[in-house]
Design a protein around this motif. Structure first.
Motif, PDB file in Angstrom:
ATOM      1  N   PHE A  59       7.100  -1.913   7.345  1.00  0.00           N
ATOM      2  CA  PHE A  59       7.683  -3.133   6.789  1.00  0.00           C
ATOM      3  C   PHE A  59       7.524  -3.135   5.271  1.00  0.00           C
ATOM      4  CE2 PHE A  59       6.839  -7.444   5.220  1.00  0.00           C
ATOM      5  CZ  PHE A  59       7.978  -8.121   5.602  1.00  0.00           C
ATOM      6  N   PHE A  60       6.316  -2.843   4.794  1.00  0.00           N
ATOM      7  CA  PHE A  60       6.065  -2.790   3.357  1.00  0.00           C
ATOM      8  C   PHE A  60       6.803  -1.617   2.712  1.00  0.00           C
ATOM      9  CE2 PHE A  60       1.922  -4.988   4.530  1.00  0.00           C
ATOM     10  CZ  PHE A  60       2.337  -6.224   4.059  1.00  0.00           C
ATOM     11  N   LEU A  61       6.852  -0.483   3.396  1.00  0.00           N
ATOM     12  CA  LEU A  61       7.536   0.687   2.851  1.00  0.00           C
ATOM     13  C   LEU A  61       9.024   0.411   2.654  1.00  0.00           C
ATOM     14  CD1 LEU A  61       7.653   3.624   1.978  1.00  0.00           C
ATOM     15  CD2 LEU A  61       7.802   4.279   4.396  1.00  0.00           C
ATOM     16  N   ALA A  62       9.643  -0.288   3.600  1.00  0.00           N
ATOM     17  CA  ALA A  62      11.069  -0.609   3.483  1.00  0.00           C
ATOM     18  C   ALA A  62      11.324  -1.474   2.254  1.00  0.00           C
ATOM     19  CB  ALA A  62      11.551  -1.318   4.745  1.00  0.00           C
ATOM     20  N   TYR A  63      10.472  -2.469   2.035  1.00  0.00           N
ATOM     21  CA  TYR A  63      10.668  -3.335   0.872  1.00  0.00           C
ATOM     22  C   TYR A  63      10.309  -2.626  -0.429  1.00  0.00           C
ATOM     23  CZ  TYR A  63      11.996  -7.436   3.504  1.00  0.00           C
ATOM     24  OH  TYR A  63      12.701  -8.322   4.301  1.00  0.00           O
ATOM     25  N   LEU A  64       9.347  -1.715  -0.403  1.00  0.00           N
ATOM     26  CA  LEU A  64       9.045  -0.905  -1.583  1.00  0.00           C
ATOM     27  C   LEU A  64      10.266  -0.062  -1.954  1.00  0.00           C
ATOM     28  CD1 LEU A  64       6.926   0.103  -3.672  1.00  0.00           C
ATOM     29  CD2 LEU A  64       6.387   1.929  -2.044  1.00  0.00           C
ATOM     30  N   SER A  65      10.913   0.520  -0.957  1.00  0.00           N
ATOM     31  CA  SER A  65      12.111   1.326  -1.203  1.00  0.00           C
ATOM     32  C   SER A  65      13.246   0.468  -1.744  1.00  0.00           C
ATOM     33  CB  SER A  65      12.547   2.029   0.085  1.00  0.00           C
ATOM     34  OG  SER A  65      11.556   2.931   0.534  1.00  0.00           O
ATOM     35  N   LEU A  66      13.385  -0.740  -1.196  1.00  0.00           N
ATOM     36  CA  LEU A  66      14.424  -1.650  -1.691  1.00  0.00           C
ATOM     37  C   LEU A  66      14.158  -2.033  -3.144  1.00  0.00           C
ATOM     38  CD1 LEU A  66      16.935  -3.341  -1.032  1.00  0.00           C
ATOM     39  CD2 LEU A  66      15.397  -5.161  -0.262  1.00  0.00           C
ATOM     40  N   MET A  67      12.904  -2.336  -3.461  1.00  0.00           N
ATOM     41  CA  MET A  67      12.546  -2.666  -4.839  1.00  0.00           C
ATOM     42  C   MET A  67      12.804  -1.494  -5.772  1.00  0.00           C
ATOM     43  SD  MET A  67       8.974  -4.764  -4.388  1.00  0.00           S
ATOM     44  CE  MET A  67       8.886  -6.313  -3.495  1.00  0.00           C
ATOM     45  N   LEU A 112       2.994  -5.183  -4.428  1.00  0.00           N
ATOM     46  CA  LEU A 112       3.290  -4.662  -3.096  1.00  0.00           C
ATOM     47  C   LEU A 112       2.421  -3.440  -2.795  1.00  0.00           C
ATOM     48  CD1 LEU A 112       5.026  -5.129  -0.615  1.00  0.00           C
ATOM     49  CD2 LEU A 112       6.714  -3.557  -1.570  1.00  0.00           C
ATOM     50  N   LEU A 113       2.145  -2.629  -3.794  1.00  0.00           N
ATOM     51  CA  LEU A 113       1.251  -1.484  -3.597  1.00  0.00           C
ATOM     52  C   LEU A 113      -0.165  -1.955  -3.247  1.00  0.00           C
ATOM     53  CD1 LEU A 113       2.446   0.884  -6.475  1.00  0.00           C
ATOM     54  CD2 LEU A 113       2.685   1.276  -4.022  1.00  0.00           C
ATOM     55  N   VAL A 114      -0.566  -3.100  -3.805  1.00  0.00           N
ATOM     56  CA  VAL A 114      -1.856  -3.689  -3.433  1.00  0.00           C
ATOM     57  C   VAL A 114      -1.829  -4.118  -1.966  1.00  0.00           C
ATOM     58  CG1 VAL A 114      -3.463  -5.589  -3.853  1.00  0.00           C
ATOM     59  CG2 VAL A 114      -2.347  -4.457  -5.779  1.00  0.00           C
ATOM     60  N   ALA A 115      -0.724  -4.744  -1.544  1.00  0.00           N
ATOM     61  CA  ALA A 115      -0.592  -5.164  -0.139  1.00  0.00           C
ATOM     62  C   ALA A 115      -0.622  -3.956   0.792  1.00  0.00           C
ATOM     63  CB  ALA A 115       0.712  -5.947   0.049  1.00  0.00           C
ATOM     64  N   MET A 116      -0.001  -2.858   0.380  1.00  0.00           N
ATOM     65  CA  MET A 116       0.016  -1.647   1.202  1.00  0.00           C
ATOM     66  C   MET A 116      -1.378  -1.030   1.295  1.00  0.00           C
ATOM     67  SD  MET A 116       3.645  -0.024  -0.091  1.00  0.00           S
ATOM     68  CE  MET A 116       3.761   1.282   1.145  1.00  0.00           C
ATOM     69  N   ALA A 117      -2.140  -1.126   0.207  1.00  0.00           N
ATOM     70  CA  ALA A 117      -3.515  -0.626   0.246  1.00  0.00           C
ATOM     71  C   ALA A 117      -4.366  -1.475   1.189  1.00  0.00           C
ATOM     72  CB  ALA A 117      -4.110  -0.643  -1.165  1.00  0.00           C
ATOM     73  N   TYR A 118      -4.160  -2.789   1.156  1.00  0.00           N
ATOM     74  CA  TYR A 118      -4.884  -3.681   2.076  1.00  0.00           C
ATOM     75  C   TYR A 118      -4.509  -3.375   3.526  1.00  0.00           C
ATOM     76  CZ  TYR A 118      -6.325  -7.974   4.437  1.00  0.00           C
ATOM     77  OH  TYR A 118      -6.902  -8.874   5.304  1.00  0.00           O
ATOM     78  N   ASP A 119      -3.234  -3.110   3.762  1.00  0.00           N
ATOM     79  CA  ASP A 119      -2.776  -2.752   5.106  1.00  0.00           C
ATOM     80  C   ASP A 119      -3.471  -1.490   5.599  1.00  0.00           C
ATOM     81  OD1 ASP A 119      -0.615  -2.710   7.367  1.00  0.00           O
ATOM     82  OD2 ASP A 119      -0.467  -0.734   6.426  1.00  0.00           O
ATOM     83  N   ARG A 120      -3.584  -0.500   4.736  1.00  0.00           N
ATOM     84  CA  ARG A 120      -4.256   0.754   5.131  1.00  0.00           C
ATOM     85  C   ARG A 120      -5.745   0.530   5.363  1.00  0.00           C
ATOM     86  NH1 ARG A 120      -2.050   3.307   8.063  1.00  0.00           N
ATOM     87  NH2 ARG A 120      -1.102   1.275   8.323  1.00  0.00           N
ATOM     88  N   VAL A 145       4.036 -13.206  -2.081  1.00  0.00           N
ATOM     89  CA  VAL A 145       3.093 -13.136  -3.207  1.00  0.00           C
ATOM     90  C   VAL A 145       3.516 -12.042  -4.184  1.00  0.00           C
ATOM     91  CG1 VAL A 145       0.728 -12.526  -3.852  1.00  0.00           C
ATOM     92  CG2 VAL A 145       1.133 -14.095  -1.946  1.00  0.00           C
ATOM     93  N   ALA A 146       3.969 -10.899  -3.657  1.00  0.00           N
ATOM     94  CA  ALA A 146       4.419  -9.803  -4.514  1.00  0.00           C
ATOM     95  C   ALA A 146       5.616 -10.225  -5.358  1.00  0.00           C
ATOM     96  CB  ALA A 146       4.771  -8.580  -3.661  1.00  0.00           C
ATOM     97  N   TRP A 147       6.598 -10.874  -4.712  1.00  0.00           N
ATOM     98  CA  TRP A 147       7.769 -11.343  -5.448  1.00  0.00           C
ATOM     99  C   TRP A 147       7.382 -12.403  -6.485  1.00  0.00           C
ATOM    100  CZ3 TRP A 147      11.984  -8.795  -5.817  1.00  0.00           C
ATOM    101  CH2 TRP A 147      12.480  -8.042  -4.743  1.00  0.00           C
ATOM    102  N   THR A 148       6.492 -13.310  -6.107  1.00  0.00           N
ATOM    103  CA  THR A 148       6.067 -14.360  -7.032  1.00  0.00           C
ATOM    104  C   THR A 148       5.329 -13.778  -8.230  1.00  0.00           C
ATOM    105  OG1 THR A 148       5.844 -15.900  -5.162  1.00  0.00           O
ATOM    106  CG2 THR A 148       4.778 -16.519  -7.237  1.00  0.00           C
ATOM    107  N   GLY A 149       4.429 -12.827  -7.957  1.00  0.00           N
ATOM    108  CA  GLY A 149       3.705 -12.171  -9.041  1.00  0.00           C
ATOM    109  C   GLY A 149       4.645 -11.447  -9.984  1.00  0.00           C
ATOM    110  N   GLY A 150       5.638 -10.746  -9.426  1.00  0.00           N
ATOM    111  CA  GLY A 150       6.611 -10.051 -10.258  1.00  0.00           C
ATOM    112  C   GLY A 150       7.443 -11.020 -11.086  1.00  0.00           C
ATOM    113  N   PHE A 151       7.814 -12.158 -10.485  1.00  0.00           N
ATOM    114  CA  PHE A 151       8.616 -13.157 -11.197  1.00  0.00           C
ATOM    115  C   PHE A 151       7.840 -13.754 -12.375  1.00  0.00           C
ATOM    116  CE2 PHE A 151       9.902 -17.570 -11.877  1.00  0.00           C
ATOM    117  CZ  PHE A 151      11.258 -17.417 -12.135  1.00  0.00           C
TER     118      PHE A 151
END
Length: 314
Positions: A59-67, A112-120, A145-151
């Motif tokens: 799920f996170f990988l798909a959105y990372l690729s989209l970003m 999002l990379l932080v979220a992926m690290a937490y997932d792992r 949270v990732a989108w909000t932080g980026g915004f």
């Protein structure tokens, strides 16, 4: 600081003034951009269309690729057009828009990379509670949270530039609008603004990068208690994440952990993390992940079979 803006457009010097070099770069960057879009969108479609990839990590990988696809689009098309034009100009509004989009998706990538690290971390250190902790609600919340932080990060960059007075010159020795080249053109003392940029960009990247390395160190240390098969699978996934983190953070730290200044090497480092890093991400994840490769093969073989059935005569 009173704003006195007499500049309506900026002139970009680009990567080189040599016409032959510009044509060569156009071909190289065109191929890179096409492969970036195909690779990232292929991952997005495969993940959302494959039931076997219905897990938080994908799920996170798909959105990372989209970003990454949109992040590359914020820079590459404009760069390709400028490589074919003799005069490379960009309006003040378009410059701010490019700055905003670049930092919006770049900042979202960081979180999002932080979220992926937490997932792992949860998957490897707390496997029995993984599905409970990483529920769909949690995954969506982390994405928001990732989108909000980026915004917030991107908005900070744009507000700084928007309030600056520009009275000339308007020539940017770069191929894209970024915060440091724009601060260098302002008709005002930007020392303290430069410090705030270091705090917002450089310090944020450095702290998060260190925390990510520490978290992966904890994860790798916990693998001592896993079976050899589990250890091998976890190492494969974590090593892919670590490679992406290093490729993304190291150039950003170099660019922003320093006083406001512009060096010739800046353009080439910016090329790496805006043009090539979005291409490397799908390559790293697909080449090192058997599940994604198998899912891609099954999904696209199925699609080709359906196409043959549709066009075959009855």
């Amino acid at each position: 600081m009173g704003k006195s803006n007499n500049v309506t457009e900026f002139v970009l010097l680009g990567l080189t003034q040599d016409s032959v070099g510009q044509k060569a770069l156009f071909v190289m960057f065109s191929l890179t951009y096409i492969m970036t879009m195909v690779g990232n969108l292929l991952i997005v479609v495969t993940v959302f269309a494959s039931p076997s990839l219905d897990s938080p990590v994908y799920f996170f990988l798909a959105y990372l690729s989209l970003m990454d696809a949109v992040y590359a689009t914020a820079i590459s098309p404009r760069l390709l057009i400028d490589l074919l034009c003799e005069k490379k100009t960009i309006s003040f509004t378009a410059c701010l828009a490019q700055l905003f989009v670049e930092h919006l998706f770049g900042g979202a990538d960081v979180f999002l990379l932080v979220a992926m690290a937490y997932d792992r971390y949860v998957a490897i250190c707390k496997p029995l509670h993984y599905l409970t902790i990483m529920s769909q609600r949690v995954c969506i919340s982390l994405l928001v949270v990732a989108w909000t932080g980026g915004f917030v990060h991107a908005l900070f960059q744009v507000l700084i530039v928007h309030k600056l007075p520009f009275c000339g010159p308007n020539v940017i020795d770069h191929f894209a609008c970024d915060i440091y080249p724009l601060l260098g053109l302002a008709c005002a003392d930007t020392y303290f603004l430069g410090l705030s940029v270091i705090g917002n960009n450089g310090a944020m990247c450095t702290v998060i990068f260190i925390l990510l390395l520490i978290s992966y160190g904890i994860i790798l240390n916990s693998l001592k208690t896993h079976s050899q098969k589990g250890r091998r699978k976890a190492l494969s996934t974590c090593s892919s994440h670590i490679m992406v983190v290093v490729c993304f953070f190291v150039p950003c730290i170099f660019m922003y952990v320093r006083p406001v200044s512009n060096f010739p090497v800046d353009k080439f480092i910016t090329v790496f993390y805006t043009i090539f890093t979005p291409l490397l991400n799908p390559l790293i994840y697909t080449l090192r992940n058997t599940e994604i490769k198998n899912a891609m093969e099954k999904f696209w073989c199925k699609m080709l079979t359906l196409d043959r059935i549709r066009v075959s005569p009855h």
